[in-house]
Design an enzyme around this catalytic site. Structure first.
Site, PDB file in Angstrom:
ATOM      1  N   GLY A   1      -2.276  -9.839   4.048  1.00  0.00           N
ATOM      2  CA  GLY A   1      -2.160 -10.481   2.730  1.00  0.00           C
ATOM      3  C   GLY A   1      -2.028 -11.809   2.628  1.00  0.00           C
TER       4      GLY A   1
ATOM      5  N   GLY B   1       0.820  -1.303   0.063  1.00  0.00           N
ATOM      6  CA  GLY B   1      -0.025   0.007   0.072  1.00  0.00           C
ATOM      7  C   GLY B   1       0.952   1.304  -0.039  1.00  0.00           C
TER       8      GLY B   1
ATOM      9  CG  ASN C   1       4.237  -3.208   8.437  1.00  0.00           C
ATOM     10  OD1 ASN C   1       5.085  -3.934   8.777  1.00  0.00           O
ATOM     11  ND2 ASN C   1       2.925  -3.143   8.893  1.00  0.00           N
TER      12      ASN C   1
ATOM     13  CE1 TYR D   1       3.987   5.267  19.455  1.00  0.00           C
ATOM     14  CE2 TYR D   1       2.170   4.056  18.698  1.00  0.00           C
ATOM     15  CZ  TYR D   1       3.283   4.699  18.271  1.00  0.00           C
ATOM     16  OH  TYR D   1       3.920   4.778  17.190  1.00  0.00           O
TER      17      TYR D   1
ATOM     18  CG  ASP E   1       1.248   7.756  15.260  1.00  0.00           C
ATOM     19  OD1 ASP E   1       0.291   8.703  15.476  1.00  0.00           O
ATOM     20  OD2 ASP E   1       1.832   7.462  15.985  1.00  0.00           O
ATOM     21  CB  SER E   2       1.372   5.533   8.938  1.00  0.00           C
ATOM     22  OG  SER E   2      -0.053   4.795   9.005  1.00  0.00           O
ATOM     23  CG  PHE E   3      -4.024  10.518   7.811  1.00  0.00           C
ATOM     24  CD1 PHE E   3      -5.042  10.078   7.596  1.00  0.00           C
ATOM     25  CD2 PHE E   3      -3.686  11.770   7.263  1.00  0.00           C
ATOM     26  CE1 PHE E   3      -6.058  10.365   6.498  1.00  0.00           C
ATOM     27  CE2 PHE E   3      -4.801  12.289   6.487  1.00  0.00           C
ATOM     28  CZ  PHE E   3      -5.711  11.861   6.459  1.00  0.00           C
TER      29      PHE E   3
ATOM     30  N   GLY F   1      -5.430 -13.205   0.922  1.00  0.00           N
ATOM     31  CA  GLY F   1      -5.753 -12.557  -0.413  1.00  0.00           C
ATOM     32  C   GLY F   1      -5.438 -11.055  -0.485  1.00  0.00           C
TER      33      GLY F   1
END
Length: 562
Positions: free
Chosen positions: A269, A137, A141, A474, A204-206, A272
């Site tokens: 993943g 994507g 990650n 966190y 956070d990764s938006f 699929g």
């Protein structure tokens, strides 16, 4: 070639954007004292890609031709840079390895499908050739979910979903939107808000992650207190499997046996390729406000967060930092001038005279959305709870600053890496009754690990998501590894990371609240969900993908892969 944006091959975010501490006069002394890293030391420049030895592609002519027929030759790439971009995510170990040119296994080809039919054609071709397919994507990650197994001898295909980037339709009566899985956060919100809607999901990764990635890793966002985690937001989806497509309609609730939707959430993943999803959306709120508060202690702050979670208020954000993270946040402020500086000085003088230990204070942010009356009422409820637990309101200014800078933290990690520091994160979730114990245990374990490898280390924490029964903690930790060799740096990193993760499971927390499992957390899976629970997962993943063609080596512990 494809128009799909990617992050730097060697770091977080886009070229030309980086962290700079020069306008933050308190930060360098703070980091030097707490971590022993000199922020003014000359950093290492980004590596030159021309100096990286990239293994040759193993893609054969037959599969190359089949992939070209499926998506068009312009959307099939064996370019070395694109292959390296798709080799790793953006975890700390990923960046140490890629900067050092450690590339034991690189995808052999990157394929960019334009619709679901093309995804089906690619997937079927990969399985027919007994190759490996890894969905990609935004590449953000940090749990090792994207990297091919080093020992993999079959052809590896990275399937980049970046062209599947549209909001397809909105069911306004139901508050649902059908959205393609490859859309990145800002692009998705721009399309939704142009029609008066928002999904409200802000990890956070938006800025550099996708809807499909969020679903595949069970993501949470900063506003999940109101909007829910991605597991709550995702109501239906389509997922391509070899020779077929799983179709889940966007129903509000079902009793159709074990939930297939839940099986797909967090599957990384291995079941699929998610191509689109129906997600809950909301009208853009009339008002949006982030208010900062300050508590005299971590225990008081946690007690307040728990009470807020069970009150009649329904904030979008409930976040509070421990004393270490609060001190770090204050150190990253730009130098105050004029009235602002005097106000802060007077405030801290007053608190000190009241008996507050300024080294123990904890900074909190609470977000509110909705009509004016609703926001006013919720602020009153929260304000009363804050005062009950000894806290004070700081106001909109710090809250607005947090809102502006909330996606920038990874740039600080990259900056530290440039000058020889290692910094990473681990997060967990646990019931309210165990929250303070697991916090204390994790901090203690981290410092024992720092001592064990003979380094000065720093660990800080914030509570980031509240639920009826508990919350997410966190943790961020940093240290100077004291060695230059990348392999030795990684070894020392894992001493600390393992200590933190083991404490989570030993003290009744989960191995990950929202970053996923990948390879980095798989070692603790059986301790998290039990051996019998892992048996179920093994049966599911191996039953769907007996040939291990779909992102093998992720989620399951290595000893359960076969």
């Amino acid at each position: 070639m494809t128009g799909v944006p990617h992050q730097k091959w060697w770091g977080w975010g886009v070229e030309g954007v980086a962290f700079n501490h020069r306008d933050k006069p308190k930060m360098a002394p703070f980091v030097l004292e707490r971590v022993g890293i000199d922020l003014d030391a000359p950093g290492s420049p980004p590596p030159r890609f021309e100096d990286v030895d990239v293994p040759a592609s193993r893609l054969g002519e037959d599969l190359a031709a089949t992939l070209g027929s499926a998506v068009g030759e312009d959307h099939v790439s064996t370019d070395d840079l694109e292959r390296v971009v798709h080799t790793y995510g953006k975890g700390l170990v990923d960046l140490v390895r890629v900067r050092a040119g450690m590339l034991p296994r690189v995808p052999d080809v990157v394929v960019y499908p334009g619709d679901e039919d093309e995804v089906r054609a690619v997937l079927d071709a990969v399985v027919a050739a007994d190759a490996v397919l890894i969905p990609f994507g935004g590449g953000s990650n940090i749990a090792g979910s994207l990297t091919p197994p080093p020992e993999e001898e079959r052809v590896v295909v990275s399937l980049d979903l970046g062209r599947l980037n549209r909001v397809l339709e909105i069911d306004e009566a139901a508050g649902l939107a059908r959205i393609q899985a490859g859309v990145q956060g800002p692009d998705m919100e721009e399309q939704l808000q142009a029609r008066g809607w928002t999904m409200g999901h802000q990890p956070d990764s938006f800025r550099h992650s996708t809807l499909g990635g969020w679903i595949a890793t069970r993501s949470s966002g900063m506003q999940s207190d109101k909007y829910g985690d991605i597991a709550d937001i995702t109501r239906g989806l389509r997922m391509v499997q070899p020779g077929k497509v799983v179709v889940l309609r966007p129903l509000p609730s079902t009793s159709s046996g074990p939930s297939v939707r839940e099986m797909i959430l967090g599957s990384e993943g291995r079941l699929g390729v998610i191509t689109e999803a129906w997600v809950q959306v909301h009208r853009v709120p009339e008002n949006r406000d982030i208010i900062a508060y300050l508590y005299p202690s971590w225990a008081a702050a946690l007690a307040a967060m728990q009470e807020i979670s069970t009150s009649d208020a329904a904030p979008t954000v409930t976040r509070v930092s421990d004393a270490n993270e609060t001190a770090f946040s204050f150190s990253t402020q730009k130098e105050s001038q004029g009235v602002s500086r005097k106000v802060q000085t007077v405030l801290f003088d007053v608190l000190e005279r009241r008996g507050w230990d300024l080294d123990a204070v904890c900074l909190s942010y609470v977000g509110y959305e909705g009509g004016a009356g609703k926001v006013k009422a919720e602020k009153a409820i929260v304000g009363k709870i804050v005062r009950k637990h000894g806290g004070i309101k700081l106001g909109r200014g710090p809250g607005a600053l947090y809102d502006q800078k909330k996606f920038d933290t990874p740039y600080i990690r990259d900056f530290l890496l440039d000058i020889g520091g290692l910094a990473d994160v681990s997060e967990t979730a646990t019931p309210w009754s165990k929250l303070l114990d697991i916090y204390n245990g994790t901090v203690r374990a981290a410092h024992e690990a720092f001592d064990g490898i003979g380094v000065r280390g720093f660990i800080m924490c914030h509570l980031s998501h509240s639920y009826h029964s508990g919350a997410c903690l966190y943790f961020t930790f940093a240290f100077a590894p004291g060695v230059q060799d990348p392999e030795q740096q990684i070894e020392r990193y894992w001493v600390v990371k393992r200590a933190i993760q083991q404490t989570f499971v030993d003290m009744d927390g989960t191995i990950s609240h929202h970053h996923g499992v990948g390879t980095d957390h798989a070692h603790w899976l059986e301790q998290d969900i039990s051996s019998a629970g892992t048996d179920i997962m093994v049966s599911l993943l191996h039953g769907v993908d007996p040939g291990r063609n779909l992102n093998p080596g992720k989620v399951l512990p290595a000893n359960r892969e076969r």
